[in-house]
Design an enzyme around this catalytic site. Sequence first.
Site, short mmCIF file in Angstrom:
data_model
loop_
_atom_site.label_atom_id
_atom_site.label_comp_id
_atom_site.label_asym_id
_atom_site.label_seq_id
_atom_site.Cartn_x
_atom_site.Cartn_y
_atom_site.Cartn_z
N CYS A 43 -20.53 0.92 7.00
CA CYS A 43 -19.82 0.21 8.07
C CYS A 43 -18.59 1.05 8.38
O CYS A 43 -17.74 1.23 7.51
CB CYS A 43 -19.42 -1.19 7.60
SG CYS A 43 -18.38 -2.09 8.75
N CYS A 55 0.84 -1.20 0.00
CA CYS A 55 0.00 0.00 0.00
C CYS A 55 0.88 1.25 0.00
O CYS A 55 1.88 1.32 0.71
CB CYS A 55 -0.90 0.00 1.23
SG CYS A 55 -2.07 1.38 1.19
N ARG A 62 -19.44 -4.47 16.42
CA ARG A 62 -18.65 -5.67 16.10
C ARG A 62 -17.32 -5.65 16.85
O ARG A 62 -16.62 -4.63 16.81
CB ARG A 62 -18.39 -5.72 14.60
CG ARG A 62 -17.69 -6.98 14.13
CD ARG A 62 -17.44 -6.95 12.62
NE ARG A 62 -18.64 -6.55 11.91
CZ ARG A 62 -18.63 -6.04 10.68
NH1 ARG A 62 -17.49 -5.89 10.03
NH2 ARG A 62 -19.75 -5.67 10.10
N CYS A 120 -19.88 -6.83 1.90
CA CYS A 120 -19.38 -5.51 2.26
C CYS A 120 -18.03 -5.33 1.56
O CYS A 120 -17.21 -6.25 1.56
CB CYS A 120 -19.20 -5.39 3.77
SG CYS A 120 -18.59 -3.79 4.32
N CYS A 142 -0.64 4.64 7.06
CA CYS A 142 -1.38 4.48 8.32
C CYS A 142 -0.50 3.74 9.34
O CYS A 142 -0.10 2.59 9.10
CB CYS A 142 -2.67 3.72 8.07
SG CYS A 142 -3.65 4.39 6.70
N CYS A 201 -16.65 -9.83 3.77
CA CYS A 201 -16.06 -8.50 3.66
C CYS A 201 -14.88 -8.58 2.69
O CYS A 201 -13.89 -9.26 2.98
CB CYS A 201 -15.58 -8.02 5.02
SG CYS A 201 -16.88 -8.10 6.28
N CYS A 237 -0.95 0.03 10.51
CA CYS A 237 -1.27 -0.98 9.51
C CYS A 237 -0.03 -1.74 9.05
O CYS A 237 0.97 -1.15 8.64
CB CYS A 237 -1.96 -0.34 8.32
SG CYS A 237 -2.43 -1.53 7.05
S1 SF4 Z 1 -5.17 0.98 6.43
FE1 SF4 Z 1 -3.36 -0.05 5.53
S2 SF4 Z 1 -4.09 -0.85 3.56
FE2 SF4 Z 1 -5.58 0.72 4.23
S3 SF4 Z 1 -4.88 2.67 3.31
FE3 SF4 Z 1 -3.94 2.57 5.35
S4 SF4 Z 1 -1.92 1.63 5.00
FE4 SF4 Z 1 -3.16 1.19 3.18
#
Ligand code: SF4
Length: 413
Positions: free
Chosen positions: A202, A65, A272, A142, A69, A109, A72
């Site tokens: 959600c 990605c 959830r 979802c 974040c 999901c 993550c």
């Molecule tokens: S949560 Fe993870 S997969 Fe989703 S946009 Fe952020 S870094 Fe990328």
Amino acid sequence: MDLLDTLTAKGLRGEVPTREEALAVLATTDDELLDVVAAAGKVRRRWFGRRVKLNYLVNLKSGLCPEDCSYCSQRLGSKAEILKYTWLKPDQAADAARAGVAGGAKRVCLVASGRGPTDRDIDRVTDTMAAIKDADPEVEICVCLGLLSDNQAERLKAAGADAYNHNLNTSENTYGAITKTHTYADRVDTVQKAHGAGLSACSGLIAGMGETDEDLVDVVFALRELGSDSVPVNFLIPFEGTPLAKEWNLTPQRCLRILAMVRFVNPDTEVRIAGGREVHLRTMQPLGLHIANSIFLGDYLTSEGQAGQTDLDMIKDAGFEVEGAGEATLPRHRADVAAAAATGSGCGTAASACGSGCGPCGGHEHAPLAGTASAPAPASEGADGANSANGELRDDLVKVRRRGAGTELAPNA
Ligand code: SF4
């Protein structure tokens, strides 16, 4: 009337507590914990009986990605040794989904890492949904593909998606300290786009990132105001190789208080227990079922959950039952609002969430609360104190997913 009597009475009427009452739930002591669970349990049973909705995650595209974040394992620069693969083919995704449905899941999901989908990605997901619904037309789908551009939500709705997931994750005040590559407002915009297209929204949160109680209450009220139909409550899984790897500041007791606060603020909404259930609630998971009415079955996107059969045994042993495909999840009044949104005859926001009618409900802003920092506070400022699990790093509890979608091994369901 004391706090818990007040919260129970409000919850049974479908009313939202005050922010001060929500904060007071987070400040209760361990001696009061079972009373808090019992009070939230009364509200849960009023609207959802003893049903537990099972949801099943299929990671369509893992890792790689470009977003950052902090929580993550799939983020830009993540050193976490997770599975990395590009888009599953529709039949591969459908095989994984079928395993989840066979295990009792009512909702599948479909998740893909990335900032947001291209129009080609929407085509791929359209084909995948068709393959899943060919096998089982009743299954709820979802979709979670990141930030949506104009008209993409409408395309997903037309292709058969029932819901769209996009979490707010944390308060507006702290969002910039967690992620730099997109904003809280971007996330709100996507939830509104999904809702506006008639998809069930959600949207939930991640607790345990060093946030204050005020941050948690902020995001939970924001989710209520956005009209989220389901609120996943994630407890941070501190992956080695991510910036939050050392954020071990949740205890089972703290998790139960957070779930109870979310339930009181969202009495008639699907709550959830999401990622981190096994890692942080551990042996207290069954108590969480008295508050939440929904869990994920089996594994998560990049980490392993407990065995799917263990989830089913836990539900049965705790005196609950798996929600069937023919049973409505939401109470009638909430389902009617969602149906009105889907047909374009209403704004889709729960009436009790929006005192101003059909305005831009997600745009409500709260004045910053005194003491709310612009960045996550040190974990020691949480109600339970820093690393209240005795300061231990419990990375032994984080198991990277090595089976199911993207592998040759059977999924856990
Ligand atoms: S949560 Fe993870 S997969 Fe989703 S946009 Fe952020 S870094 Fe990328």
